[in-house]
Design an enzyme around this catalytic site. Structure first.
Site, PDB file in Angstrom:
ATOM      1  N   ARG A   1       0.850  -1.191   0.000  1.00 42.58           N
ATOM      2  CA  ARG A   1       0.000   0.000   0.000  1.00 42.58           C
ATOM      3  C   ARG A   1       0.887   1.243   0.000  1.00 42.58           C
ATOM      4  NH1 ARG A   1      -3.386  -0.118   4.959  1.00 42.58           N
ATOM      5  NH2 ARG A   1      -4.630  -1.661   3.832  1.00 42.58           N
TER       6      ARG A   1
ATOM      7  N   ARG B   1      -1.529   7.271   8.919  1.00 39.23           N
ATOM      8  CA  ARG B   1      -1.666   6.622   7.618  1.00 39.23           C
ATOM      9  C   ARG B   1      -1.790   7.693   6.523  1.00 39.23           C
ATOM     10  NH1 ARG B   1      -3.853   1.262   8.080  1.00 39.23           N
ATOM     11  NH2 ARG B   1      -2.927   0.284   9.928  1.00 39.23           N
TER      12      ARG B   1
ATOM     13  N   LYS C   1      -3.284   2.364  14.570  1.00 43.87           N
ATOM     14  CA  LYS C   1      -3.274   3.200  13.368  1.00 43.87           C
ATOM     15  C   LYS C   1      -3.950   4.532  13.655  1.00 43.87           C
ATOM     16  CE  LYS C   1      -7.399   0.826  11.620  1.00 43.87           C
ATOM     17  NZ  LYS C   1      -7.909  -0.052  10.552  1.00 43.87           N
TER      18      LYS C   1
ATOM     19  N   LYS D   1      -5.623   8.027  11.602  1.00 42.30           N
ATOM     20  CA  LYS D   1      -6.082   8.526  10.313  1.00 42.30           C
ATOM     21  C   LYS D   1      -6.452  10.007  10.398  1.00 42.30           C
ATOM     22  CE  LYS D   1      -7.679   3.985   8.824  1.00 42.30           C
ATOM     23  NZ  LYS D   1      -8.800   3.157   8.317  1.00 42.30           N
TER      24      LYS D   1
ATOM     25  N   CYS E   1     -15.145  -3.652   0.456  1.00 38.48           N
ATOM     26  CA  CYS E   1     -13.736  -3.918   0.766  1.00 38.48           C
ATOM     27  C   CYS E   1     -13.257  -5.128  -0.039  1.00 38.48           C
ATOM     28  CB  CYS E   1     -13.566  -4.162   2.256  1.00 38.48           C
ATOM     29  SG  CYS E   1     -14.240  -5.753   2.810  1.00 38.48           S
TER      30      CYS E   1
ATOM     31  N   CYS F   1      -7.516 -10.829   1.911  1.00 41.17           N
ATOM     32  CA  CYS F   1      -7.486 -10.269   3.268  1.00 41.17           C
ATOM     33  C   CYS F   1      -7.549 -11.373   4.319  1.00 41.17           C
ATOM     34  CB  CYS F   1      -8.635  -9.292   3.471  1.00 41.17           C
ATOM     35  SG  CYS F   1      -8.647  -8.569   5.133  1.00 41.17           S
TER      36      CYS F   1
ATOM     37  N   CYS G   1     -15.922  -8.178   7.112  1.00 42.77           N
ATOM     38  CA  CYS G   1     -15.801  -8.356   8.569  1.00 42.77           C
ATOM     39  C   CYS G   1     -16.211  -7.051   9.231  1.00 42.77           C
ATOM     40  CB  CYS G   1     -14.381  -8.759   8.963  1.00 42.77           C
ATOM     41  SG  CYS G   1     -13.174  -7.415   8.926  1.00 42.77           S
TER      42      CYS G   1
ATOM     43  N   CYS H   1     -13.694  -1.431   6.733  1.00 44.09           N
ATOM     44  CA  CYS H   1     -12.784  -0.704   5.847  1.00 44.09           C
ATOM     45  C   CYS H   1     -13.500   0.069   4.744  1.00 44.09           C
ATOM     46  CB  CYS H   1     -11.763  -1.666   5.243  1.00 44.09           C
ATOM     47  SG  CYS H   1     -10.576  -2.290   6.465  1.00 44.09           S
TER      48      CYS H   1
END
Length: 560
Positions: A73, A142, A207, A209, A427, A433, A472, A476
């Protein structure tokens, strides 16, 4: 905090010598995959180790190891690429990846299917195009996102400068990335201790954002970020920014204490104050965020436990000044910037990309057509947070010719698609994944097709309903701020969420649990019939669901 209380990942970070770990050594061995500890460090460098889950069962049956692959990514601030940078990703996808490029909900590219032996070459080539993967993943800031609207006047250019300044100030400073991937000169890791003043040796608890938006235009879903930054206009200048804190989509299905959250109004800052205040907020999360349980490590839980007032007081203490109160925000649109956009002597073409996947399919050579168009007409390429793409800054004649070239290969402008299709996102989920527990991208087109048919039958074909699916609960594709959200619970079954608003300022709520895939759209039929019959003039679907309430909606749906 004692190491007995730290999560396993925290210990790995602490022992990594500022993100070096054993990556250098493991890149040189013949193994098809990295060790568990290296995998955690690898994330900071923009790479997830995955395996092809379609092959997993058969390989296990044959006594063979998994087919390990890497997802890379990039970090592309605000999603802006030159034509040549775009073409680098296009070539790498074919040379080292699975032949596709995936636009993410954070305005960047993912390359899937890269083998470990090709990982260093791929990352090096990305860097040669003046793009990094450092910060693409991991417990750090990120990719910073922003409004993808292609018009660039003095106001937009000023916001862009502030975005890039913030990206520079919040990027990891360790020399490890250059040593490992670019064969840079090695330094003693202790040198990085003085450089890494924002993150320290254990970086952030989770993470982080950051998203920018222009006041009135929430195409970037700014409330879903740990820090949302809303630019206020003063003529062609930036009057300042309203900051929002504590957003995040992730939750764990098995833990009811985890939940998505929208960022809360926090403060108003001038452009000169922006970087210092944002860095102060990050250090508060660094110092007080949960490092024992990663399920509760996002900043949203710290904001909720301590409160916005405490957070403001602590930020003021760290920056040494009082903060102005946030400005009231008004939103006019959250739609992506698609279609043909006339902009003075320039034209921009906003193209719909189904679930962000740029690939060649029989009768629909999207990847090849885009590569040819970018190579020929040299537009600026802007990726959007809704997984679409804008070919920007074209002369009128070039735009006409480019549009004709695409049309000749079956690639149409967005006005050829239904409103619900244009507002759909999924996603990647299976097969790449490792967190997915249900399908998403591969089955979502069938869901959208069935929903389109139902809406047409009910006379609602022109209703612009947002619908999103994830494999899930991590969210995302931001399903919790969609008017209809499908969230995978187990293979073949999903929870249905209803009632968010299109402005992105209200979460939806769980309507039904564990609905089989083939029952998803039929379950919505009575709700959509109710909407058709009882909506107020101009009322959007999410607002209707919120107004009448879940109990009324559940009464309309027979329990099987």
């Amino acid at each position: 905090m004692s190491e007995e209380k730290l999560s396993k990942v925290e210990i790995i970070k602490k022992d990594s010598r500022f993100l070096r770990g054993s990556l250098q050594e493991e890149l040189q061995n013949d193994a098809s995959h990295f060790t568990e500890e290296a995998v955690q460090v690898l994330k900071f460098h923009g790479t997830y180790q995955q395996d092809d889950r379609d092959l997993r069962r058969e390989l296990t049956k044959q006594g063979k190891e998994r087919h390990y692959i890497m997802m890379i990514r990039a970090r592309i601030p605000g999603g802006v690429l030159s034509a040549e940078q775009y073409l680098v990703f296009d070539r790498l996808a074919d040379e080292y990846g699975n032949g596709t490029m995936r636009i993410t909900t954070r305005q960047t590219f993912q390359l899937h299917g890269v083998l470990k032996r090709n990982l260093k070459s791929t990352i090096r080539r990305i860097n040669e195009a003046l793009i990094t993967t450092l910060g693409g993943c991991g417990d750090q800031v990120r990719n910073t996102v922003g409004c993808a609207h292609p018009h660039q006047g003095p106001f937009e250019e000023a916001v862009r400068r502030d975005l890039l300044r913030l990206v520079d100030e919040t990027s990891a400073k360790t020399n490890a990335y250059h040593e490992i991937w670019l064969d840079g000169e090695r330094v003693d890791p202790e040198v990085d201790r003085a450089r890494e003043t924002l993150y320290g040796e254990t970086y952030l608890p989770r993470k982080f954002k950051i998203g920018f938006a222009y006041e009135g235009d929430n195409c970037s879903d700014v409330y879903s970020n740990d820090i949302g930054i809303v630019a206020h206009r003063d003529g062609e200048s930036v009057a300042g920014y309203t900051l929002l804190i504590g957003g995040g989509m992730g939750r764990t299905a098995s833990d009811k204490e985890t939940h998505p959250a929208l960022a809360k109004p926090f403060a108003f800052v001038t452009p000169d104050e922006l970087v210092d205040v944002v860095k102060a907020i990050i250090t508060i999360q660094r110092d007080h965020g949960n490092r024992e349980n990663r399920k509760f490590a996002r900043m949203k839980y710290l904001v909720e436990s301590r409160g916005v007032d405490w957070f403001r007081e602590e930020t003021e203490r760290r920056v040494g000044k009082r903060l102005a109160p946030p400005r009231e925000l008004v939103w006019h649109s959250s739609d992506d910037h698609l279609g043909r956009i006339e902009d003075g002597d320039k034209v921009h073409l906003g193209l719909y990309v189904e679930n962000g996947r740029i690939a060649d399919k029989p009768g629909f050579p999207l990847k090849s057509a885009l590569a040819a168009a970018v190579a020929k007409y040299r537009p600026t390429v802007r990726l959007t947070t809704q997984q679409n793409l804008i070919l920007a800054n074209l002369a009128h004649e070039a735009a006409d010719a480019l549009q004709a070239d695409l049309a000749a290969q079956g690639i149409r402008l967005p006005d050829a698609y239904s409103p619900v299709k244009l507002r759909s996102m999924a996603c990647p989920a299976m097969p790449t994944c490792g967190l997915a527990i249900a399908e998403s991208e591969r089955v979502f087109p069938k869901v959208v097709e069935r929903l389109e048919a139902l809406l047409a039958e009910l006379g609602l074909a022109e209703e612009p309903i947002t619908v999103r699916m994830t494999g899930c609960a991590n969210g995302c594709a931001r399903p919790y701020i969609a008017e209809i959200g499908f969230v995978g619970r187990v293979i073949g079954k999903y929870d249905i969420f209803l009632g968010a608003n299109v402005a992105g300022t209200r979460l939806n709520a769980r309507f039904r649990e564990m609905v089989p895939f083939d029952d998803l759209v039929p379950t919505l039929r009575p709700v959509l019939e109710l909407y058709r019959d009882e909506r107020l003039p101009g009322e959007r679907f999410g607002d209707f669901c919120h107004r009448v309430g879940l109990e009324r909606l559940k009464e309309a749906v027979p329990v099987s």
